[in-house]
Every structure is written in structure tokens, then in C-alpha cells.
Design an enzyme around this catalytic site. Structure first.
Site: not given
Ligand code: ATP
Ligand code: MG
Length: 610
Positions: A73, A312, A322
Site C-alpha cells: 500500500e 511475519r 508504519k
Molecule cells: P499496514 O497494512 O499496517 O499499512 P503493512 O506492513 O501491512 O502495513 P503493506 O504495504 O500492506 O503494509 O504491506 C505489503 C506487504 O508486505 C503485505 O503483503 C504484508 O503482508 C507484507 N509485510 C508487511 N510487514 C511484514 C513483515 N514484518 N514480515 C513479512 N511480510 C510483511
Molecule cells: Mg497491509
């Protein structure tokens, strides 16, 4: 069973061979190998109707290829957790001759910006991944934006309404919350739920046409308000939000919810394995519900994508939320998103971590069904493994005190004489050449390489002891000079003649200590930034503690140092090993040739283990 083939030109991993790191356990590999063996994609073709974005640029479909995607995102900077997801998705596509899409999940207009889109693309490339496949000149792009599918999503929503599978709910947000129930209590149907599809359709069109204020109503799936899985209690699909979108501008005042949009994005792009983190496990029933109904209605083609969840990546001494990263930046606890102490990829790049070290680290940690906490040191181990064989060596003094060789004129005939010394740029890679520097009557050494009264087991400089100046001569310490405050202002010693490294006399005098140094005549003054972990606790936000309370006050220290002359020409971003001190990088923002600014990446050994 399909094995990775190095000659598969239509994949989008270019020629990058698999990193040599041991391929750790990854349960997704078993799933993919099973699917490939079953010829899972034989009749796969693009869904949607011509004109949908999925028809452009996604390339011809090859049934034997898996398709994965990284779906960020664009509402913040990527961090080390995202690197896990990037390397997993692009890495599986690479290893199985498949294709990985870079897809911006830009369905939330309020928090998303072009700045983030650009920064995310830059970091995915920096990590070494490509979203184009095919040969140079005829490359096919696999870069997608969820917002390009808004028309399709809208049609899908109208279809669900007409099929009696969705309805417009005019309850207030509070009523909706109260009627959702909880784990112990089933939910209650909305009074609007049983209106006719025609009524819901006209309401939904009014929502689209801007006839209702933000938040006045939402479109919901009609599933089961008593479902044990709360995600199946009529989840919201569309909401009214008057906000300018970075891609579609003011065309829409309704926007799809993530849970509705994401499965559709996967299906339109013919993703085969939709890999996400564990918290989405409870969303999978809705993912499957939505796609199978849209396929039944002829809006999507089968086979449909399948969602798989993995644990994760969490690193000790690091926060990756974030919101918390933004707080560190906004409140000035760090200098910006790219502060070398930040776990953002821009921060890690500035700190000096290499793409290879990050890729190897996430590969080595495997993929499992549980959320793992890894010690921060795994990153440093990967960094050392990457740089050990390729970083040039250099000497530098980080806490300088002057050393005077008091018999210089006697031994060499003149106070102005300078003795040329040299050392290999790398001890095991002769092709990297040699470094030249000069020894004269005055030089810089580390302050803690001298003790007036030696402590037990101390083999460096103290009166009466002999040590070797690395790549130079053996010297014998005779004492020191002090300033008015009693601080040592210079250390005094005498050269032992005919003991220069590399000459026949070098072994004539045995010493227990070897110290590094930089000649006063050719030393280059530099600013060196010494970094340490940003938090003093392994889990900074454990048990709801305010993570700001455990910021490490010593996470950044700036020293004025002296470097050997080979570093005078260092280019920004160049990495090297400073003997005895660790790995350093010329700062990509502040370093200038002639005015060096270095960041310490990590020490030669893990100093936190004790
Ligand atoms: P948010 O949804 O809270 O804004 P997010 O970290 O999920 O934060 P995204 O941009 O949606 O941000 O993440 C992109 C991809 O990265 C998603 O598929 C998410 O599952 C993956 N991702 C985010 N953090 C981790 C992590 N710590 N380990 C593995 N994959 C991750
Ligand atoms: Mg997300």
C-alpha cells in the site's frame, strides 16, 4: 516436477541466479511443486473483459508458470519486514520460472501518495528485483495499480447486488458495530438487509453519484450475521469518501474496501499463489466466497487464485509498525526516514547494508506458519558474510592520540624523512591491488592502545613494551606527555631499526601486540558516525510499553577521526573494512571526496552477544 531453469527468458528475474545461501525450509515450495506437478494452470486465461487493465501488459499466460505478487500500500516507506515479502514473492517466481507482479494496493485515497509509489519502486529495484520480463527491448511490464481496476470492481459490486449477495446498509457506524456481535454473541441483521436488490442497486448508484454524505451508508456483502468467523458477518465492500486519489483524481467518491479489492486484484492478474501474512488467515473464507461468486456470475475465470499465509518477520531491537516509524521521524528522534538507524530499506541502505546481505538474511530465515522473532545480529552476520570477501581494507584511528617516534632523525638521518609503507587492499584478493601510505616521526594511534600502567593481559603500548605498527616497524614505548589536566597528550616511543614488515629483519624482534595507525603526514580528517541499536530492549513495545521510553541514548555517536590516504578518494556509498573496527560506508548524503563522512555499519564481531 518443475525445477528452476536458468534459461527461462519470460520470467521477470532477469539473469539473477539464486543466492548461494542455504535455502531454508519453506512450506510454500512444497505447495508450488505439487501444483506445478499437477499442471494446475492448464486452462488459465485472463479474466475480466477487454478494456480492463489486466489485459494490458500482463503478457501472454503460460499455464506452467506460477504468478505471485508483492502488493504494497503506497502509504509509507518499505521496511525490513517488507523485504521478507518482496524476496519471498519475487524469489519463488525466480526459482520456479514464474512471474511476480509489483502491484500497488492503492484503494485508500487519503493516505496514499506518489512519493511513496516512487520510493517503493526504487527499493524493490535496489533489492535486485525486476517487474519486467522478457528480453531487453521487448520487455513486458508487470507493474500494476489496484486503482486501474476500479471500474471492474464497481461492476462486480453491482453484480453482487443484483444476485442478492450484497446490500446497502444505512445504519450508523455505531449501530453497525453493536449489531456485529462478538466472539460469544452472534450478530443481528440490519433492518435494511432485506430490501429488494433493485432498491439496493439504486441506493448504490446514488452513493456513486455523490448524493449522500461521507459515511452515510456502506455496501456490505450479504453472508451470515451469525457466522463464527466475524469476518463473514456481512463485511463492508464499498464506502463513501470524498478524497482525491493519486491516480484517479476526483472520478470516484466511493472506494472499495481492502478485503473486497484485494482478491479481485489477484484474480484479474491471474495470480496463482497469493501469499500474505498470518493475520489474513481469517479473511481467507471471504476471499474464497467473493471470488467463487464472481466466477459463478461469469465475471472471473477459473481456476481462481488461492491465498496462503506465512509468519511475519520480526527483528529484535526494531519496530516496524508504519505508525511508530512515522512517530520516530515526526518527533525528531531520528533524522528522517533514511536515518541509518531506521529499519526502513532507505535507512538500511544509507547505513551500508547491501541488497545481497538483506536477501541472504531473509532467505536464510525460511518461511513458516508462526511469527518469528529474529535477533538483530542475523542481519550483521549476513552483512559480514557479504563484505568479508569484497570490501577493501583500510586503517583509521577513531579516538586519536599522537604518537611521537623520538629517535626518528637518528635512525633515518632526517626529521623530514618519510618511510613508504604498503598493504594489500584485501588479504586474499591480490587483484584488488595495494594501498600506499607513509610513516613519519609523528602518527595517530587509538587512545586505548596506550596505558601508563599496563593492566593484566595488556600487550599494547606501555613504557618498556614493544609492539608492531601494522605494515610498519616495531617500536618500543618510552612514556608519554600530558596536558595541564593530566590527560595524555602524546605517547612517546622509539623505532627499532631494521624491523620493517616485509623485510628480512621483520621477525628478528618478537612482539605480542600489533596496533593500527595513520601517519600524521598523510592522514585524512573525517567525520565518523558510530551507530548502535535504536532501542535498549529486544521488544521495544512489549506489553504495551511506550517504545519511546526505551530509545538507546547511545545509538548515535559522532567522532572526528583520521583515515589512511587510500580513503581520500572514496565515493559515496562505497563500503570498506577498517581494520580492527568493522565495516563502514561513505555516507550517501553527506560524504564528499576530500571531506569524508563515514557510517559504521557493524563491528567485526557481535559485541551485543555478551
Ligand atoms: P499496514 O497494512 O499496517 O499499512 P503493512 O506492513 O501491512 O502495513 P503493506 O504495504 O500492506 O503494509 O504491506 C505489503 C506487504 O508486505 C503485505 O503483503 C504484508 O503482508 C507484507 N509485510 C508487511 N510487514 C511484514 C513483515 N514484518 N514480515 C513479512 N511480510 C510483511
Ligand atoms: Mg497491509
Amino acid at each position: 516436477m518443475s525445477q528452476p531453469t536458468s534459461s527461462a527468458p519470460a520470467t521477470n528475474h532477469g539473469s539473477a541466479a539464486a543466492d548461494d545461501a542455504v535455502k531454508q525450509h519453506n512450506f510454500l515450495r512444497n505447495i508450488i511443486e505439487r501444483d506445478l506437478a499437477q499442471g494446475f494452470g492448464a486452462e488459465r486465461h485472463f479474466a475480466g473483459t477487454p478494456g480492463d487493465a489486466a489485459h494490458h501488459g500482463a503478457g501472454p499466460l503460460d499455464p506452467a508458470r506460477i504468478r505471485t505478487r508483492f502488493p504494497p500500500e503506497p502509504n509509507g516507506y518499505l521496511h525490513i519486514g517488507h523485504a521478507k515479502s518482496i524476496c519471498l514473492n519475487f524469489g519463488l517466481a525466480r526459482d520456479y520460472g514464474g512471474i511476480c507482479h509489483l502491484r500497488f494496493d492503492d484503494t485508500n485515497p487519503e493516505k496514499e501518495e506518489q512519493e511513496y509509489v516512487d520510493a517503493i519502486k526504487e527499493m524493490v529495484s535496489w533489492l535486485g528485483w525486476k517487474w519486467e520480463s522478457g528480453q531487453e527491448g521487448q520487455a513486458v511490464s508487470h507493474l500494476f495499480f489496484a486503482s486501474d481496476y476500479f471500474d471492474f470492481m464497481y461492476r462486480a459490486a453491482e453484480y453482487l447486488i443484483e444476485a442478492g449477495l450484497a446490500y446497502v446498509d444505512e445504519q450508523t457506524p455505531d449501530e453497525m458495530r453493536a449489531n456485529r456481535g462478538d466472539f460469544a454473541t452472534p450478530g443481528t441483521n440490519s433492518p435494511y438487509r432485506d430490501r429488494s436488490p433493485a432498491q439496493h442497486l439504486s441506493r448504490f448508484r446514488e452513493m456513486r453519484d455523490g448524493l449522500h454524505p461521507d459515511g452515510a451508508m456502506v455496501l456490505r456483502a450479504k453472508i451470515d450475521m451469525a457466522a463464527a468467523n466475524i469476518n463473514m458477518r456481512d463485511p463492508a465492500l464499498y464506502r463513501i469518501r470524498r478524497a482525491t486519489h493519486h491516480n484517479t483524481g476526483d472520478r470516484w467518491c466511493i472506494y472499495p474496501m481492502y478485503t473486497f479489492a484485494h482478491p479481485i486484484e489477484d484474480a484479474l492478474e491471474c495470480i496463482t499463489h497469493s501469499i500474505c501474512t498470518l493475520e489474513f488467515e481469517d479473511q481467507r473464507p471471504f476471499y474464497d466466497w467473493l471470488l467463487s461468486h464472481l466466477a459463478d456470475g461469469g465475471l472471473l475465470a477459473r481456476p481462481l487464485p488461492h491465498q496462503y499465509e506465512f509468519g511475519r518477520l520480526n527483528l529484535s531491537y526494531v519496530v516496524t509498525s508504519k505508525r511508530k516509524l512515522r512517530q520516530l521521524v515526526d518527533e525528531g528522534h531520528v533524522s528522517g526516514w533514511d536515518d541509518p538507524r531506521m529499519p526502513t530499506l532507505v535507512g538500511m541502505r544509507r547505513r551500508g547494508y547491501t541488497p545481497e546481505s538483506i536477501r541472504n538474511m531473509v532467505e536464510a530465515t525460511g518461511v513458516t506458519k508462526s511469527n518469528a522473532w529474529l535477533d538483530y545480529s542475523v542481519l550483521d552476520i549476513a552483512l559480514r558474510a557479504d563484505l568479508e570477501g569484497k570490501a577493501a581494507r583500510a586503517m583509521a584511528v577513531l579516538d586519536p592520540v599522537k604518537l611521537k617516534l623520538t629517535n626518528w632523525t637518528e635512525v633515518f638521518g632526517s626529521a623530514a624523512h618519510l618511510e613508504a609503507c604498503q598493504a594489500p587492499a584485501h588479504p586474499h584478493v591480490p587483484e584488488m591491488g595495494v594501498r600506499q601510505f607513509q610513516l613519519g616521526p609523528e602518527l595517530w594511534i587509538e587512545r586505548d592502545d596506550f596505558q601508563e600502567v599496563a593492566s593484566k593481559g595488556y600487550f599494547r603500548l606501555f613504557p618498556g613494551n614493544k609492539v608492531r605498527l601494522k605494515y610498519g616497524y616495531v617500536i618500543e614505548c618510552t612514556g608519554c606527555e600530558k596536558d595541564a589536566q593530566g590527560q595524555v597528550s602524546s605517547v612517546l616511543a622509539q623505532v627499532v631499526p631494521d624491523t620493517k614488515s616485509g623485510t628480512p629483519g621483520a621477525d628478528a624482534v618478537k612482539v605480542k601486540g600489533v596496533i593500527t595507525w595513520v601517519g600524521a603526514s598523510d592522514a585524512v580528517a573525517a567525520e565518523v558516525r558510530l551507530y548502535d541499536r535504536l532501542f535498549t530492549e529486544a521488544q521495544p513495545d512489549l506489553g504495551g510499553r511506550d517504545f519511546l521510553e526505551v530509545i538507546n541514548p547511545a545509538s548515535k555517536r559522532v567522532v572526528q577521526a583520521y583515515l589512511e590516504p587510500s580513503l581520500a578518494a572514496a565515493q559515496a556509498d562505497q563500503k570498506f573494512q577498517i581494520e580492527r573496527h568493522g565495516y563502514f560506508v561513505a555516507d550517501r548524503e553527506d560524504h564528499r571526496v576530500g571531506q569524508p563522512v563515514l557510517n559504521k555499519i557493524t563491528g567485526l564481531k557481535d559485541s551485543w552477544a555478551k
